[in-house]
Design an enzyme around this catalytic site. Structure first.
Site, PDB file in Angstrom:
ATOM      1  N   GLU A  60      37.719 107.585  47.016  1.00 23.83           N
ATOM      2  CA  GLU A  60      36.144 107.663  47.743  1.00 23.83           C
ATOM      3  C   GLU A  60      36.483 108.630  48.963  1.00 23.83           C
ATOM      4  OE1 GLU A  60      32.695 104.997  49.289  1.00 23.83           O
ATOM      5  OE2 GLU A  60      34.616 104.400  49.577  1.00 23.83           O
ATOM      6  N   LYS A 129      26.802 105.860  44.047  1.00 24.11           N
ATOM      7  CA  LYS A 129      27.137 104.496  44.507  1.00 24.11           C
ATOM      8  C   LYS A 129      25.745 103.659  44.603  1.00 24.11           C
ATOM      9  CE  LYS A 129      29.706 102.452  48.359  1.00 24.11           C
ATOM     10  NZ  LYS A 129      30.612 102.742  49.588  1.00 24.11           N
ATOM     11  N   CYS A 170      33.541 101.590  45.539  1.00 22.05           N
ATOM     12  CA  CYS A 170      33.920 100.791  46.807  1.00 22.05           C
ATOM     13  C   CYS A 170      33.152  99.559  46.646  1.00 22.05           C
ATOM     14  CB  CYS A 170      33.716 101.616  48.147  1.00 22.05           C
ATOM     15  SG  CYS A 170      34.582 100.954  49.721  1.00 22.05           S
TER      16      CYS A 170
END
Length: 295
Positions: A60, A129, A170
């Protein structure tokens, strides 16, 4: 599975290798110099391909320090400088390249975006995301991605000759429903570029990966930046790959490195046969509603 030979990166693979492929996870030391990050990432992709990796995952925010003050400064459009280099690296090495994530600028809105490239260099997808990292652990860490970023709203999967792969970033990993939907849609590998910190990392990083893997009987891979104690946000590191049995089969420490795992899809099938939770689920009593999710 097909019994015909398949071509990956210009190389024909016979059926016995079709169930088995090497995955590489790159734990990159990210600096404030974007050009250095891109150059080093390209070098490590080449190194991983030289070790036989067919799917390679970057961390990331691999081209930028992680932090709300950095996102606007480092943001790019897609296509742009970083994605052009990723496309070239994928094509040069004949690999599937999961490009970690970069801050993406789209019409003035910023996203934390993972671009994925095929062995021909083509952009297969970009995953924005979905779940923004907004947390407040008193006395330890407060972080609000939503101060600068907007959330994505689409599922992201891509096909390879080996298996279908689901992508999250994440904080997406904390949401079990996303992994369940990916699994229902046929993914056998879930990849999460991520940057857990020194509070959430030791507490939850491995736990979440093993949970997603064993609950869904899939392989799970995570790619973290290497730890930099001088950074404003210190990443935990410990990139890893977990098997469908919930075992950690490859794991990095805190330093810059590349870790490898041989993904065995026959083993995955055996695990599912031995503990057949898919057929044993009580769909008459509960289900994950994915009717409102686009891909």
């Amino acid at each position: 599975y097909s019994t015909l030979p398949v071509t990956v990166g210009g190389k024909k693979m016979c059926p016995r290798n079709y169930h088995f492929f090497r995955l590489a996870v790159v734990q990159l030391r990210v600096t404030k110099v974007k050009e250095d990050n891109l150059r080093r990432a390209r070098e490590l992709v080449k190194e991983a391909a030289g070790q036989g990796a067919k799917v390679i995952v970057l961390p990331e925010c691999f081209n930028s320090p992680y932090g709300t003050k950095f996102f606007p400064e480092y943001a790019e459009k897609i296509p742009g400088e970083s994605t052009e280099i990723l496309s070239e690296a994928a094509k040069e090495n004949g690999v599937y390249l999961v490009g970690g994530s970069i801050p993406e600028d789209d019409g003035g809105r910023l996203y934390n975006t993972c671009p994925v490239f095929g062995p021909d260099g083509a952009l297969l997808l970009k995953h924005r995301k979905i779940h923004l990292f907004d947390i407040d652990v008193p006395g330890k860490i407060r972080f609000q991605e939503s101060e600068t970023l907007s959330p994505g709203n689409s599922l992201s999967m891509f096909d390879t000759p080996f298996c279908k792969v689901g992508v999250g970033i994440c904080y997406d990993m904390r949401f079990a429903e996303l992994a369940q939907i990916y699994t229902k849609r046929g993914c056998h590998l879930l990849v999460y570029p991520g940057a857990f910190n020194m509070t959430t990392g030791p507490a939850h990083w491995e736990l979440l990966q093993r949970g997603r893997a064993v609950d869904n009987q899939v392989y799970v891979a995570t790619a973290s930046p290497a730890r930099d104690e001088t950074a404003s946000y210190v990443a935990w590191g410990h990139s890893m790959v977990v098997s469908p049995w919930g075992e950690v089969i490859s794991k990095a420490g805190a330093e810059e490195t590349v870790v490898y795992a041989d993904i065995d899809l026959q083993y995955l099938a055996e695990v599912r046969q031995q503990i057949p939770i898919t057929s044993q689920r009580r769909g008459d009593m509960y289900t994950v509603d994915k009717s409102n999710m686009s891909s």
